[in-house]
Design a protein around this motif. Structure first.
Motif, PDB file in Angstrom:
ATOM      1  N   TYR A  42      14.547  16.558  -7.879  1.00  0.00           N
ATOM      2  CA  TYR A  42      15.715  17.223  -7.320  1.00  0.00           C
ATOM      3  C   TYR A  42      16.792  16.270  -6.805  1.00  0.00           C
ATOM      4  O   TYR A  42      17.904  16.713  -6.483  1.00  0.00           O
ATOM      5  CB  TYR A  42      15.291  18.152  -6.181  1.00  0.00           C
ATOM      6  N   CYS A  43      16.482  14.989  -6.711  1.00  0.00           N
ATOM      7  CA  CYS A  43      17.450  14.033  -6.166  1.00  0.00           C
ATOM      8  C   CYS A  43      18.406  13.573  -7.262  1.00  0.00           C
ATOM      9  O   CYS A  43      17.982  12.957  -8.248  1.00  0.00           O
ATOM     10  CB  CYS A  43      16.728  12.842  -5.556  1.00  0.00           C
ATOM     11  N   THR A  44      19.680  13.855  -7.101  1.00  0.00           N
ATOM     12  CA  THR A  44      20.681  13.462  -8.090  1.00  0.00           C
ATOM     13  C   THR A  44      21.360  12.144  -7.739  1.00  0.00           C
ATOM     14  O   THR A  44      22.158  11.643  -8.526  1.00  0.00           O
ATOM     15  CB  THR A  44      21.754  14.565  -8.232  1.00  0.00           C
ATOM     16  N   ASP A  45      21.067  11.606  -6.579  1.00  0.00           N
ATOM     17  CA  ASP A  45      21.628  10.319  -6.151  1.00  0.00           C
ATOM     18  C   ASP A  45      20.603   9.225  -6.438  1.00  0.00           C
ATOM     19  O   ASP A  45      19.630   9.066  -5.696  1.00  0.00           O
ATOM     20  CB  ASP A  45      21.981  10.347  -4.659  1.00  0.00           C
ATOM     21  N   HIS A  46      20.820   8.462  -7.505  1.00  0.00           N
ATOM     22  CA  HIS A  46      19.816   7.505  -7.949  1.00  0.00           C
ATOM     23  C   HIS A  46      19.585   6.380  -6.946  1.00  0.00           C
ATOM     24  O   HIS A  46      18.475   5.838  -6.859  1.00  0.00           O
ATOM     25  CB  HIS A  46      20.212   6.935  -9.316  1.00  0.00           C
ATOM     26  N   TRP A  47      20.589   6.007  -6.182  1.00  0.00           N
ATOM     27  CA  TRP A  47      20.406   4.956  -5.189  1.00  0.00           C
ATOM     28  C   TRP A  47      19.442   5.395  -4.088  1.00  0.00           C
ATOM     29  O   TRP A  47      18.759   4.557  -3.495  1.00  0.00           O
ATOM     30  CB  TRP A  47      21.750   4.525  -4.603  1.00  0.00           C
ATOM     31  N   VAL A  48      19.384   6.712  -3.817  1.00  0.00           N
ATOM     32  CA  VAL A  48      18.409   7.216  -2.846  1.00  0.00           C
ATOM     33  C   VAL A  48      17.000   7.019  -3.388  1.00  0.00           C
ATOM     34  O   VAL A  48      16.099   6.533  -2.691  1.00  0.00           O
ATOM     35  CB  VAL A  48      18.661   8.711  -2.538  1.00  0.00           C
ATOM     36  N   LEU A  49      16.791   7.365  -4.644  1.00  0.00           N
ATOM     37  CA  LEU A  49      15.486   7.163  -5.274  1.00  0.00           C
ATOM     38  C   LEU A  49      15.116   5.684  -5.298  1.00  0.00           C
ATOM     39  O   LEU A  49      13.959   5.316  -5.064  1.00  0.00           O
ATOM     40  CB  LEU A  49      15.486   7.716  -6.697  1.00  0.00           C
ATOM     41  N   ASP A  50      16.088   4.841  -5.591  1.00  0.00           N
ATOM     42  CA  ASP A  50      15.823   3.400  -5.658  1.00  0.00           C
ATOM     43  C   ASP A  50      15.292   2.872  -4.319  1.00  0.00           C
ATOM     44  O   ASP A  50      14.427   1.982  -4.287  1.00  0.00           O
ATOM     45  CB  ASP A  50      17.090   2.636  -6.046  1.00  0.00           C
ATOM     46  N   ALA A  51      15.801   3.424  -3.218  1.00  0.00           N
ATOM     47  CA  ALA A  51      15.354   2.975  -1.899  1.00  0.00           C
ATOM     48  C   ALA A  51      13.862   3.246  -1.704  1.00  0.00           C
ATOM     49  O   ALA A  51      13.133   2.420  -1.142  1.00  0.00           O
ATOM     50  CB  ALA A  51      16.170   3.661  -0.804  1.00  0.00           C
ATOM     51  N   PHE A  52      13.411   4.407  -2.195  1.00  0.00           N
ATOM     52  CA  PHE A  52      12.008   4.752  -2.003  1.00  0.00           C
ATOM     53  C   PHE A  52      11.114   4.168  -3.096  1.00  0.00           C
ATOM     54  O   PHE A  52       9.927   3.919  -2.860  1.00  0.00           O
ATOM     55  CB  PHE A  52      11.865   6.265  -1.881  1.00  0.00           C
ATOM     56  N   ARG A  53      11.665   3.919  -4.262  1.00  0.00           N
ATOM     57  CA  ARG A  53      10.912   3.171  -5.281  1.00  0.00           C
ATOM     58  C   ARG A  53      10.675   1.737  -4.793  1.00  0.00           C
ATOM     59  O   ARG A  53       9.617   1.158  -5.041  1.00  0.00           O
ATOM     60  CB  ARG A  53      11.682   3.150  -6.600  1.00  0.00           C
ATOM     61  N   LEU A  54      11.669   1.182  -4.113  1.00  0.00           N
ATOM     62  CA  LEU A  54      11.532  -0.169  -3.588  1.00  0.00           C
ATOM     63  C   LEU A  54      10.354  -0.265  -2.630  1.00  0.00           C
ATOM     64  O   LEU A  54       9.585  -1.241  -2.655  1.00  0.00           O
ATOM     65  CB  LEU A  54      12.823  -0.584  -2.872  1.00  0.00           C
ATOM     66  N   ARG A  55      10.189   0.740  -1.776  1.00  0.00           N
ATOM     67  CA  ARG A  55       9.078   0.724  -0.822  1.00  0.00           C
ATOM     68  C   ARG A  55       7.746   0.707  -1.549  1.00  0.00           C
ATOM     69  O   ARG A  55       6.794   0.040  -1.122  1.00  0.00           O
ATOM     70  CB  ARG A  55       9.177   1.929   0.107  1.00  0.00           C
ATOM     71  N   ALA A  56       7.656   1.425  -2.676  1.00  0.00           N
ATOM     72  CA  ALA A  56       6.431   1.405  -3.478  1.00  0.00           C
ATOM     73  C   ALA A  56       6.227   0.028  -4.101  1.00  0.00           C
ATOM     74  O   ALA A  56       5.107  -0.496  -4.136  1.00  0.00           O
ATOM     75  CB  ALA A  56       6.490   2.481  -4.556  1.00  0.00           C
ATOM     76  N   ASP A  57       7.308  -0.559  -4.595  1.00  0.00           N
ATOM     77  CA  ASP A  57       7.211  -1.895  -5.199  1.00  0.00           C
ATOM     78  C   ASP A  57       6.697  -2.931  -4.199  1.00  0.00           C
ATOM     79  O   ASP A  57       5.823  -3.748  -4.520  1.00  0.00           O
ATOM     80  CB  ASP A  57       8.584  -2.337  -5.728  1.00  0.00           C
ATOM     81  N   ILE A  58       7.239  -2.911  -2.991  1.00  0.00           N
ATOM     82  CA  ILE A  58       6.823  -3.887  -1.979  1.00  0.00           C
ATOM     83  C   ILE A  58       5.370  -3.648  -1.577  1.00  0.00           C
ATOM     84  O   ILE A  58       4.599  -4.599  -1.389  1.00  0.00           O
ATOM     85  CB  ILE A  58       7.742  -3.824  -0.747  1.00  0.00           C
ATOM     86  N   HIS A  59       4.983  -2.385  -1.467  1.00  0.00           N
ATOM     87  CA  HIS A  59       3.573  -2.066  -1.172  1.00  0.00           C
ATOM     88  C   HIS A  59       2.660  -2.660  -2.234  1.00  0.00           C
ATOM     89  O   HIS A  59       1.648  -3.293  -1.913  1.00  0.00           O
ATOM     90  CB  HIS A  59       3.383  -0.553  -1.104  1.00  0.00           C
ATOM     91  N   ASN A  60       3.007  -2.451  -3.495  1.00  0.00           N
ATOM     92  CA  ASN A  60       2.180  -2.948  -4.596  1.00  0.00           C
ATOM     93  C   ASN A  60       2.120  -4.475  -4.611  1.00  0.00           C
ATOM     94  O   ASN A  60       1.071  -5.067  -4.857  1.00  0.00           O
ATOM     95  CB  ASN A  60       2.712  -2.420  -5.928  1.00  0.00           C
ATOM     96  N   LEU A  61       3.270  -5.107  -4.365  1.00  0.00           N
ATOM     97  CA  LEU A  61       3.313  -6.562  -4.344  1.00  0.00           C
ATOM     98  C   LEU A  61       2.487  -7.115  -3.188  1.00  0.00           C
ATOM     99  O   LEU A  61       1.736  -8.090  -3.342  1.00  0.00           O
ATOM    100  CB  LEU A  61       4.758  -7.041  -4.243  1.00  0.00           C
ATOM    101  N   LYS A  62       2.621  -6.511  -2.028  1.00  0.00           N
ATOM    102  CA  LYS A  62       1.857  -6.955  -0.859  1.00  0.00           C
ATOM    103  C   LYS A  62       0.357  -6.859  -1.149  1.00  0.00           C
ATOM    104  O   LYS A  62      -0.418  -7.765  -0.806  1.00  0.00           O
ATOM    105  CB  LYS A  62       2.236  -6.085   0.345  1.00  0.00           C
ATOM    106  N   LEU A  63      -0.044  -5.767  -1.791  1.00  0.00           N
ATOM    107  CA  LEU A  63      -1.449  -5.582  -2.154  1.00  0.00           C
ATOM    108  C   LEU A  63      -1.916  -6.689  -3.098  1.00  0.00           C
ATOM    109  O   LEU A  63      -2.986  -7.274  -2.918  1.00  0.00           O
ATOM    110  CB  LEU A  63      -1.620  -4.207  -2.809  1.00  0.00           C
ATOM    111  N   ALA A  64      -1.094  -6.987  -4.097  1.00  0.00           N
ATOM    112  CA  ALA A  64      -1.460  -8.012  -5.088  1.00  0.00           C
ATOM    113  C   ALA A  64      -1.541  -9.401  -4.446  1.00  0.00           C
ATOM    114  O   ALA A  64      -2.448 -10.190  -4.761  1.00  0.00           O
ATOM    115  CB  ALA A  64      -0.444  -8.016  -6.225  1.00  0.00           C
TER     116      ALA A  64
END
Length: 335
Positions: free
Chosen positions: A88-110
């Motif tokens: 439902y989110c049409t603002d891609h920069w909003v999605l990017d902010a929360f995708r970033l949090r997933a990326d950092i979580h995954n990197l921290k885990l690795a």
């Protein structure tokens, strides 16, 4: 009061959100979970909630110890929560902010797996980031040419850290810096992450005051973007408790400061962490006054994310034999 975007393109989404909010766990349901005798009974109580479908699909319910299985259930719930946001989110920069949090979580885990010499388990990674598994592995190893270069340089810094918590400090600061850049177009999200910085910095201040670690640690873990400056927090390191409380007497952070010192002497800082999350959740309720816009969508996403965090911590506490009161202290409520 923060001015909302009021984007009418989100009209249908807001209607769906109002329905979905009724499925969030309330205090009475949390109390049933807290009173569960053990992790297996907690899982059973969850079958009557919106998490029941994940439990029904679980392939390993027969195992006496299924913490890996339960973690997989919550990862799937988190992925579905993000899918709802993305739908439902049409603002891609909003999605990017929360995708970033997933990326950092995954990197921290690795990176942590690398430091421990254990094999990184991709099943533990959030599937909705933008960095694919091979990219995360290359970044975690700080391979020359691994992108983004800014992230690779942060990994090099983290790997040099003298203490295990140095990894968290480096990546938490990096995440905060990057996300603040992404949400700059939004007063709502900029304020949200500013409050997040203040909450985390205050929790750090309380922890350092009680452990006596010193100013160097505060400088290393300080998150940018909030109203509370590093200079002010450094000055409070040596202040007595009355001075601390007086400084925040008319602030939204008063309860966090007061109870932080009290609960922190009670092992583990349980209540301090959940109080910080509750403070953020209460601020997010402002979005309920918005008729349109991405704000209600983001707020619902974060309410559900908080719920998943509550369940993960409750399950771990039950598996460890924690008391009911200890379990209650872990929960951050959305009323």
């Amino acid at each position: 009061m923060i001015v909302m975007s009021e984007n009418v393109a989100y009209g249908f989404a807001v209607g769906r959100i109002r329905v979905q909010e009724t499925t969030l766990l309330d205090r009475s349901r949390y109390e049933r979970l807290v009173r569960a005798a053990n992790a297996a009974e907690l899982r059973s109580v969850l079958t009557d909630t919106c998490y029941g479908r994940y439990i029904a699909e679980d392939a390993e319910p027969h195992l006496p110890k299924y913490s890996v299985s339960f973690n997989r259930i919550l990862i799937q719930a988190a992925a579905d929560n993000f899918d709802f946001l993305a739908r439902y989110c049409t603002d891609h920069w909003v999605l990017d902010a929360f995708r970033l949090r997933a990326d950092i979580h995954n990197l921290k885990l690795a990176v942590k797996h690398r430091l421990l010499g254990t094999e990184s388990v991709e099943a533990q990674m959030f599937p909705y980031g933008t960095w694919h598994a091979s990219q995360v592995r290359a970044l975690a190893a700080a391979e020359p040419g691994a992108e983004p270069s800014r992230v690779r340089h942060a990994v090099v810094e983290a790997l040099k850290g003298p203490e295990p918590w140095s990894v968290d400090a480096v990546f938490d600061r990096l995440e905060q810096e990057l996300v603040l850049e992404l949400v700059r177009p939004s007063l709502f999200l900029s304020r949200l992450f500013a409050i997040h910085a203040d909450v985390e910095n205050l929790r750090t201040l309380v922890r350092i005051r009680l452990t006596g670690r010193g100013r160097a640690v505060l400088r290393q873990v300080f998150l940018p973007g909030g109203e509370l400056t590093l200079t002010m927090l450094t000055e409070l390191l040596g202040a007595d408790l009355d001075t601390m409380v007086a400084r925040f007497r008319f602030s939204r952070y008063r309860e966090l400061v007061e109870q932080g010192h009290s609960s922190a002497t009670n092992r583990a800082f349980r209540r301090t962490e959940s109080l910080g999350r509750e403070l953020l959740l209460n601020w997010l309720k402002l979005a309920r006054y918005a008729t349109f816009g991405y704000e209600p969508l983001v707020s619902y996403y974060l309410f559900r994310e908080n719920e998943i965090t509550n369940l993960r911590q409750l399950f771990a506490a039950k598996a460890a034999g924690a008391t009911e009161q200890e379990c209650r202290e872990l929960i951050a409520y959305v009323d």
